[in-house]
Design a protein around this motif. Structure first.
Motif, PDB file in Angstrom:
ATOM      1  N   GLN A 143      -3.344   0.010  -4.242  1.00 45.85           N
ATOM      2  CA  GLN A 143      -2.683  -1.210  -3.800  1.00 45.85           C
ATOM      3  C   GLN A 143      -2.030  -1.881  -4.987  1.00 45.85           C
ATOM      4  N   TYR A 182      -7.411   1.212  -3.840  1.00 45.29           N
ATOM      5  CA  TYR A 182      -7.375   0.520  -2.556  1.00 45.29           C
ATOM      6  C   TYR A 182      -8.781   0.113  -2.123  1.00 45.29           C
ATOM      7  N   ALA A 183      -8.915  -1.127  -1.663  1.00 46.96           N
ATOM      8  CA  ALA A 183     -10.175  -1.621  -1.118  1.00 46.96           C
ATOM      9  C   ALA A 183      -9.868  -2.366   0.176  1.00 46.96           C
ATOM     10  N   GLU A 184     -10.557  -2.009   1.249  1.00 47.77           N
ATOM     11  CA  GLU A 184     -10.298  -2.647   2.537  1.00 47.77           C
ATOM     12  C   GLU A 184     -10.713  -4.117   2.533  1.00 47.77           C
ATOM     13  N   SER A 185     -11.735  -4.445   1.788  1.00 46.52           N
ATOM     14  CA  SER A 185     -12.218  -5.816   1.719  1.00 46.52           C
ATOM     15  C   SER A 185     -12.812  -6.044   0.338  1.00 46.52           C
ATOM     16  N   ASP A 186     -13.145  -7.282   0.059  1.00 43.48           N
ATOM     17  CA  ASP A 186     -13.811  -7.568  -1.201  1.00 43.48           C
ATOM     18  C   ASP A 186     -14.904  -8.604  -0.964  1.00 43.48           C
ATOM     19  N   LYS A 195     -13.854 -12.137   0.253  1.00 38.17           N
ATOM     20  CA  LYS A 195     -13.540 -12.253   1.680  1.00 38.17           C
ATOM     21  C   LYS A 195     -14.809 -12.299   2.521  1.00 38.17           C
ATOM     22  N   LEU A 234       0.846  -1.190   0.000  1.00 39.90           N
ATOM     23  CA  LEU A 234       0.000   0.000   0.000  1.00 39.90           C
ATOM     24  C   LEU A 234       0.880   1.239   0.000  1.00 39.90           C
ATOM     25  N   ARG A 289      -5.477   6.491  -2.711  1.00 40.98           N
ATOM     26  CA  ARG A 289      -4.870   5.288  -2.161  1.00 40.98           C
ATOM     27  C   ARG A 289      -4.938   4.192  -3.202  1.00 40.98           C
TER      28      ARG A 289
END
Length: 112
Positions: free
Chosen positions: A28, A84-88, A91, A15, A26
């Protein structure tokens, strides 16, 4: 963009903040190993990259860049730069969290 703009390419997912004259965003860095080992996976990766390049939706991560390999004839690792993605969704589905009907309806509504 080129490979010099990205640090620590050996990491699986790195990151960083990228500064532009207009905004800060942001992102990734995703590393895909062995992209040519399985023909089916190779086709899926290509299809996903093609779709991400064309999609422009708030619920889909944006594809910022694909880092060009140093040796185009013999590479087997691919680096892609995504929003950027905190989750997908993968998951969420695989987690042990029990989703309520309202959550499931919201996810399906947002997919359509």
């Amino acid at each position: 963009m080129n490979a010099r703009n990205y640090l620590e390419l050996e990491a699986t997912a790195v990151l960083r903040w990228q500064s532009t004259s207009r905004q800060r965003r942001r992102w990734q860095l995703n590393k895909m190993d062995g992209v040519f080992e399985d023909e089916t996976d190779c086709k899926r990766i290509l299809r996903e990259i093609k779709l991400l390049r064309k999609m422009d939706h708030s619920f889909v991560v944006k594809l910022f860049d694909i880092i060009e390999p140093s040796d185009a004839d013999s590479f087997d690792t691919l680096y892609i730069v995504l929003e950027y993605a905190e989750s997908d969704l993968k998951k969420v589905v695989k987690s042990a969290i029990h989703l309520q009907i309202l959550h499931i309806k919201t996810v399906i509504y947002n997919l359509v």
